[in-house]
Design an enzyme around this catalytic site. Sequence first.
Site, PDB file in Angstrom:
ATOM      1  N   GLU A  44       0.855  -1.191   0.000  1.00 43.33           N
ATOM      2  CA  GLU A  44       0.000   0.000   0.000  1.00 43.33           C
ATOM      3  C   GLU A  44       0.896   1.247   0.000  1.00 43.33           C
ATOM      4  O   GLU A  44       0.809   2.086  -0.892  1.00 43.33           O
ATOM      5  CB  GLU A  44      -0.895  -0.018   1.242  1.00 43.33           C
ATOM      6  CG  GLU A  44      -1.755   1.226   1.398  1.00 43.33           C
ATOM      7  CD  GLU A  44      -2.416   1.292   2.768  1.00 43.33           C
ATOM      8  OE1 GLU A  44      -3.417   2.021   2.893  1.00 43.33           O
ATOM      9  OE2 GLU A  44      -1.937   0.643   3.712  1.00 43.33           O
ATOM     10  N   HIS A  45       1.735   1.387   1.014  1.00 40.27           N
ATOM     11  CA  HIS A  45       2.693   2.495   1.117  1.00 40.27           C
ATOM     12  C   HIS A  45       4.101   1.951   0.907  1.00 40.27           C
ATOM     13  O   HIS A  45       4.458   0.914   1.463  1.00 40.27           O
ATOM     14  CB  HIS A  45       2.660   3.138   2.505  1.00 40.27           C
ATOM     15  CG  HIS A  45       1.322   3.652   2.934  1.00 40.27           C
ATOM     16  ND1 HIS A  45       0.846   4.902   2.597  1.00 40.27           N
ATOM     17  CD2 HIS A  45       0.356   3.092   3.707  1.00 40.27           C
ATOM     18  CE1 HIS A  45      -0.350   5.096   3.126  1.00 40.27           C
ATOM     19  NE2 HIS A  45      -0.663   4.007   3.811  1.00 40.27           N
TER      20      HIS A  45
END
Length: 438
Positions: free
Chosen positions: A333-334
């Site tokens: 995601e990040h």
Amino acid sequence: MSEVSFHELAKLDDAARAALLRRSETDLSSFTEKVVPIIEAVRNEGDAALLRFGRELDRADLKEGSLKATEAEFDRAFDLVDREVVEAIRFGIENIRHFHEEQKPEAMWLKEMRPGAFAGDRFTPIKSVALYIPRGKGAFPSVTMMTAVPAVVAGVPDLAILTPPAPNGSVDAATLVAARIAGVETVYKVGGAQAVAAAAYGTETVKKALKIVGPGSPWVVAAKRLLAGVIDPGLPAGPSEAVIFADDTVKGGLAALDLLIEAEHGPDSSAYLVTHSRRVAEEALAALPEHWSRMTEQRVAFSRAVLTGSYGGIVLTGSVEESYAFVNDYAPEHLEILSTDPFAHLGRITEAAEILLGPHTPVSIANFGLGPNAVLPTSRWARTWGPLSVTDFVKRASIGYLTQSAYPEFAKHAWTLARYEGFSSHEHAVSDVRKAWL
């Protein structure tokens, strides 16, 4: 005290390596079983079920008629929130709005494909969208900013926020502040799977929506999957996850500092430091106790659970190429690229929803208002999904137009293919039969 999970990739077999890629939401079967009766209760009982689940699951003091935040609650929120917090929200929303205004597609484009033949797209807002704002492990006005701003920029006419209530039946004051500044005035005190069901079916208070967006717990993710045939569930955003990629040009203590950012969200989050530098890995491991000493007890507990469990820790690879491969397999995601020359690595990493470059761009900056959206696909969905954007709040229609002079050539080729595929009406619609009716 449990030790931080430390994995030397070269020493892992295929099964152990595959285990590193799992997230807490990979298997939702246990949640699905519990979510089904919640969905059915909301569908059949409406507000009564929402009030009951609010009291039972959120331990909230909810009374009949209290499911929607009032204008007075919005007004009071500005008195309850410190001025510095309001200013930070305004600062973030300004950046987020500017980014998404730049991202917004033109309302319609039409280009001449061949002489007299025009084709293009038209974008119009989705009529109604529900914005889910989690609260179980904290308050998240930042998620309100990230979901509400692009929806308002897109021009969605019917927007509503759904968020779990506090024990006293209130909505987080900063969330109300962010909602109003962003341009959303409808907030329902409903969370969890019951919120998804309420948006999907509607109740006496909660208006039915065509789509729901926003991150949530495995309960929320399970409900979205079950109700995908009733409401558009939006991008798959579950518990937080991050990979901190670090080369040998940075200090391990910095990598450890940023590793804790997403790990502190909750024990169902995922967070890995990935590096080919043993020095960085060992320095990070040694720095964690110092970083933990500055955190609140709850956030220490959450991040310890992640970094000592099955969904986080430190991954030491044998080479920078092996680090690239692991990050791409993980599809986080990040992603932070910690390096004095982050652009040297950027071209080798293709599977990440958000990529933050260099030692001065921690996830915190992006989460709270750099501009790009921080609602992102989780659980390896970055391989096919991107961040929440204005385009998630509009629908696209193709546009076509032929002049009389352009028609014959297109009709000839369409007639040929229609005849080949055996579609008589297709064939007749572009034959001499049509000419008789023009």
